[in-house]
Design a protein around this motif. Structure first.
Motif, PDB file in Angstrom:
ATOM      1  N   PRO A   1     -10.905  55.134  -8.075  1.00  0.00           N
ATOM      2  CA  PRO A   1     -11.215  54.243  -6.946  1.00  0.00           C
ATOM      3  C   PRO A   1     -10.005  53.476  -6.443  1.00  0.00           C
ATOM      4  O   PRO A   1      -9.863  53.245  -5.235  1.00  0.00           O
ATOM      5  CB  PRO A   1     -12.270  53.292  -7.530  1.00  0.00           C
ATOM      6  N   GLN A   2      -9.111  53.089  -7.344  1.00  0.00           N
ATOM      7  CA  GLN A   2      -7.915  52.371  -6.930  1.00  0.00           C
ATOM      8  C   GLN A   2      -6.993  53.265  -6.102  1.00  0.00           C
ATOM      9  O   GLN A   2      -6.436  52.840  -5.081  1.00  0.00           O
ATOM     10  CB  GLN A   2      -7.166  51.857  -8.154  1.00  0.00           C
ATOM     11  N   ILE A   3      -6.836  54.510  -6.534  1.00  0.00           N
ATOM     12  CA  ILE A   3      -5.985  55.444  -5.805  1.00  0.00           C
ATOM     13  C   ILE A   3      -6.555  55.705  -4.409  1.00  0.00           C
ATOM     14  O   ILE A   3      -5.814  55.762  -3.417  1.00  0.00           O
ATOM     15  CB  ILE A   3      -5.830  56.758  -6.592  1.00  0.00           C
ATOM     16  N   LEU A   4      -7.864  55.856  -4.317  1.00  0.00           N
ATOM     17  CA  LEU A   4      -8.498  56.058  -3.015  1.00  0.00           C
ATOM     18  C   LEU A   4      -8.280  54.852  -2.107  1.00  0.00           C
ATOM     19  O   LEU A   4      -8.005  55.002  -0.905  1.00  0.00           O
ATOM     20  CB  LEU A   4      -9.993  56.331  -3.183  1.00  0.00           C
ATOM     21  N   THR A   5      -8.408  53.652  -2.665  1.00  0.00           N
ATOM     22  CA  THR A   5      -8.210  52.437  -1.873  1.00  0.00           C
ATOM     23  C   THR A   5      -6.775  52.339  -1.372  1.00  0.00           C
ATOM     24  O   THR A   5      -6.522  52.084  -0.181  1.00  0.00           O
ATOM     25  CB  THR A   5      -8.550  51.186  -2.701  1.00  0.00           C
ATOM     26  N   LEU A   6      -5.819  52.557  -2.263  1.00  0.00           N
ATOM     27  CA  LEU A   6      -4.410  52.493  -1.876  1.00  0.00           C
ATOM     28  C   LEU A   6      -4.067  53.603  -0.887  1.00  0.00           C
ATOM     29  O   LEU A   6      -3.302  53.387   0.066  1.00  0.00           O
ATOM     30  CB  LEU A   6      -3.517  52.595  -3.111  1.00  0.00           C
ATOM     31  N   GLY A   7      -4.633  54.784  -1.104  1.00  0.00           N
ATOM     32  CA  GLY A   7      -4.386  55.882  -0.184  1.00  0.00           C
ATOM     33  C   GLY A   7      -4.925  55.593   1.208  1.00  0.00           C
ATOM     34  O   GLY A   7      -4.300  55.936   2.216  1.00  0.00           O
ATOM     35  N   THR A   8      -6.088  54.953   1.270  1.00  0.00           N
ATOM     36  CA  THR A   8      -6.652  54.577   2.574  1.00  0.00           C
ATOM     37  C   THR A   8      -5.759  53.569   3.280  1.00  0.00           C
ATOM     38  O   THR A   8      -5.501  53.683   4.489  1.00  0.00           O
ATOM     39  CB  THR A   8      -8.059  53.981   2.382  1.00  0.00           C
ATOM     40  N   LEU A   9      -5.278  52.573   2.547  1.00  0.00           N
ATOM     41  CA  LEU A   9      -4.387  51.578   3.138  1.00  0.00           C
ATOM     42  C   LEU A   9      -3.095  52.225   3.620  1.00  0.00           C
ATOM     43  O   LEU A   9      -2.587  51.898   4.704  1.00  0.00           O
ATOM     44  CB  LEU A   9      -4.071  50.488   2.117  1.00  0.00           C
TER      45      LEU A   9
ATOM     46  N   MET B   1      -1.037  44.360  -5.032  1.00  0.00           N
ATOM     47  CA  MET B   1      -1.351  44.761  -3.667  1.00  0.00           C
ATOM     48  C   MET B   1      -0.229  44.386  -2.700  1.00  0.00           C
ATOM     49  O   MET B   1       0.131  45.171  -1.811  1.00  0.00           O
ATOM     50  CB  MET B   1      -2.668  44.110  -3.226  1.00  0.00           C
ATOM     51  N   ALA B   2       0.326  43.175  -2.875  1.00  0.00           N
ATOM     52  CA  ALA B   2       1.417  42.752  -2.000  1.00  0.00           C
ATOM     53  C   ALA B   2       2.625  43.677  -2.150  1.00  0.00           C
ATOM     54  O   ALA B   2       3.269  44.051  -1.165  1.00  0.00           O
ATOM     55  CB  ALA B   2       1.801  41.307  -2.310  1.00  0.00           C
ATOM     56  N   ALA B   3       2.922  44.053  -3.399  1.00  0.00           N
ATOM     57  CA  ALA B   3       4.046  44.963  -3.639  1.00  0.00           C
ATOM     58  C   ALA B   3       3.791  46.323  -3.004  1.00  0.00           C
ATOM     59  O   ALA B   3       4.700  46.936  -2.418  1.00  0.00           O
ATOM     60  CB  ALA B   3       4.290  45.104  -5.137  1.00  0.00           C
ATOM     61  N   PHE B   4       2.557  46.813  -3.114  1.00  0.00           N
ATOM     62  CA  PHE B   4       2.233  48.112  -2.531  1.00  0.00           C
ATOM     63  C   PHE B   4       2.350  48.076  -1.016  1.00  0.00           C
ATOM     64  O   PHE B   4       2.912  48.996  -0.406  1.00  0.00           O
ATOM     65  CB  PHE B   4       0.823  48.535  -2.935  1.00  0.00           C
ATOM     66  N   LEU B   5       1.805  47.043  -0.375  1.00  0.00           N
ATOM     67  CA  LEU B   5       1.859  46.947   1.081  1.00  0.00           C
ATOM     68  C   LEU B   5       3.302  46.870   1.566  1.00  0.00           C
ATOM     69  O   LEU B   5       3.657  47.470   2.592  1.00  0.00           O
ATOM     70  CB  LEU B   5       1.069  45.721   1.550  1.00  0.00           C
ATOM     71  N   GLY B   6       4.140  46.148   0.835  1.00  0.00           N
ATOM     72  CA  GLY B   6       5.545  46.083   1.210  1.00  0.00           C
ATOM     73  C   GLY B   6       6.236  47.429   1.094  1.00  0.00           C
ATOM     74  O   GLY B   6       6.980  47.846   1.996  1.00  0.00           O
ATOM     75  N   ALA B   7       5.966  48.142  -0.010  1.00  0.00           N
ATOM     76  CA  ALA B   7       6.562  49.464  -0.200  1.00  0.00           C
ATOM     77  C   ALA B   7       6.061  50.441   0.854  1.00  0.00           C
ATOM     78  O   ALA B   7       6.834  51.229   1.413  1.00  0.00           O
ATOM     79  CB  ALA B   7       6.242  49.980  -1.603  1.00  0.00           C
ATOM     80  N   ALA B   8       4.768  50.400   1.142  1.00  0.00           N
ATOM     81  CA  ALA B   8       4.190  51.312   2.140  1.00  0.00           C
ATOM     82  C   ALA B   8       4.786  51.054   3.520  1.00  0.00           C
ATOM     83  O   ALA B   8       5.092  52.001   4.257  1.00  0.00           O
ATOM     84  CB  ALA B   8       2.676  51.151   2.176  1.00  0.00           C
ATOM     85  N   ALA B   9       4.967  49.789   3.882  1.00  0.00           N
ATOM     86  CA  ALA B   9       5.529  49.457   5.191  1.00  0.00           C
ATOM     87  C   ALA B   9       6.950  49.982   5.324  1.00  0.00           C
ATOM     88  O   ALA B   9       7.340  50.516   6.379  1.00  0.00           O
ATOM     89  CB  ALA B   9       5.491  47.947   5.408  1.00  0.00           C
ATOM     90  N   VAL B  10       7.743  49.846   4.248  1.00  0.00           N
ATOM     91  CA  VAL B  10       9.120  50.338   4.283  1.00  0.00           C
ATOM     92  C   VAL B  10       9.139  51.857   4.405  1.00  0.00           C
ATOM     93  O   VAL B  10       9.910  52.434   5.193  1.00  0.00           O
ATOM     94  CB  VAL B  10       9.880  49.890   3.022  1.00  0.00           C
ATOM     95  N   ILE B  11       8.292  52.524   3.640  1.00  0.00           N
ATOM     96  CA  ILE B  11       8.257  53.992   3.657  1.00  0.00           C
ATOM     97  C   ILE B  11       7.834  54.506   5.024  1.00  0.00           C
ATOM     98  O   ILE B  11       8.414  55.461   5.566  1.00  0.00           O
ATOM     99  CB  ILE B  11       7.307  54.504   2.560  1.00  0.00           C
ATOM    100  N   VAL B  12       6.817  53.889   5.615  1.00  0.00           N
ATOM    101  CA  VAL B  12       6.334  54.325   6.924  1.00  0.00           C
ATOM    102  C   VAL B  12       7.393  54.098   7.998  1.00  0.00           C
ATOM    103  O   VAL B  12       7.507  54.880   8.948  1.00  0.00           O
ATOM    104  CB  VAL B  12       5.027  53.585   7.280  1.00  0.00           C
ATOM    105  N   ALA B  13       8.184  53.035   7.852  1.00  0.00           N
ATOM    106  CA  ALA B  13       9.195  52.715   8.857  1.00  0.00           C
ATOM    107  C   ALA B  13      10.349  53.716   8.859  1.00  0.00           C
ATOM    108  O   ALA B  13      11.070  53.834   9.863  1.00  0.00           O
ATOM    109  CB  ALA B  13       9.742  51.305   8.622  1.00  0.00           C
TER     110      ALA B  13
END
Length: 210
Positions: free
Chosen positions: A147-155, A1-13
């Motif tokens: 369910p995992q993909i939906l959760t990650l997609g929501t985040l 989860m930490a890795a995903f949040l970091g990757a998502a933050a970089v991509i969004v930025a």
């Protein structure tokens, strides 16, 4: 989860079509409706994540016909929104100086902004292909993937909404500053509309992502 949040933050930025669309909307319709557009776009991202979860993302990535159809529909809608903003650029000053908008006019505008953001979010095939390649990398093989993909997609949608909202607030503040001159505000509205037209044309002529 930490890795995903970091990757998502970089991509969004990283500035992309969603950010340009948000800035264009902020310049043409103002803060409230730009934020509603952001919310609609976030819902579109979530629905795309749901499509990835059921396998539609892979189908769109594999089918050039499906990809091109969705891409051209989204591009045409962006051009339509941009042309509409340019045509009505003279109305921006009147909208901005309204002190107490009537409830009958505010509600339909809010509904339109949400719907427009949703349509733009749904008709971006590059996003669904991107989500289809990103989200599966962060799921646990020992559990059900959907369910995992939906959760990650929501985040991811929430992080994207937060980033786009910051830009929407900044762009709408600049628009408010230009409100002191109706002529300048009209030019700002035309600029926002031109950005959306350019974004639509770029989306139409761009190729498929690797």
């Amino acid at each position: 989860m930490a890795a995903f949040l970091g990757a998502a933050a970089v991509i969004v930025a990283i500035p992309g079509p969603s950010l340009l669309f948000t800035i264009g909307r902020a310049l043409t319709v103002g803060r409230r409706d730009a934020l509603l557009t952001v919310a609609g776009n976030a819902v579109g991202l979530f629905l795309q994540s749901a499509a990835v979860a059921v396998g539609l993302g892979a189908l769109i990535a594999a089918s050039s016909t499906a990809y091109s159809g969705i891409k051209l529909a989204g591009a045409a809608y962006l051009v339509y929104l941009g042309v509409t903003a340019i045509r009505h650029r003279g109305d921006l000053a009147a909208h901005l100086t309204e002190v107490t908008p009537g409830a009958k006019t505010a509600a339909p505008q809010a509904h339109r902004s949400l719907t427009q953001g949703l349509i733009v979010g749904l008709t971006n095939p590059k996003t669904i292909v991107f989500l289809g390649s990103l989200l599966p990398q962060f799921i646990a093989p020992s559990a059900a993937p959907a369910p995992q993909i939906l959760t990650l997609g929501t985040l991811f949608a929430l992080i994207a909404a937060l980033g786009d909202s910051i830009w929407a607030l900044a762009a709408s503040s600049a628009r408010s500053w230009f409100a002191h001159s109706p002529a300048r505000l009209s030019r700002v509205g035309a600029t926002g509309g031109t950005m959306m037209v350019g974004l639509g044309i770029a989306a139409a002529v761009s190729g498929r992502p690797d």
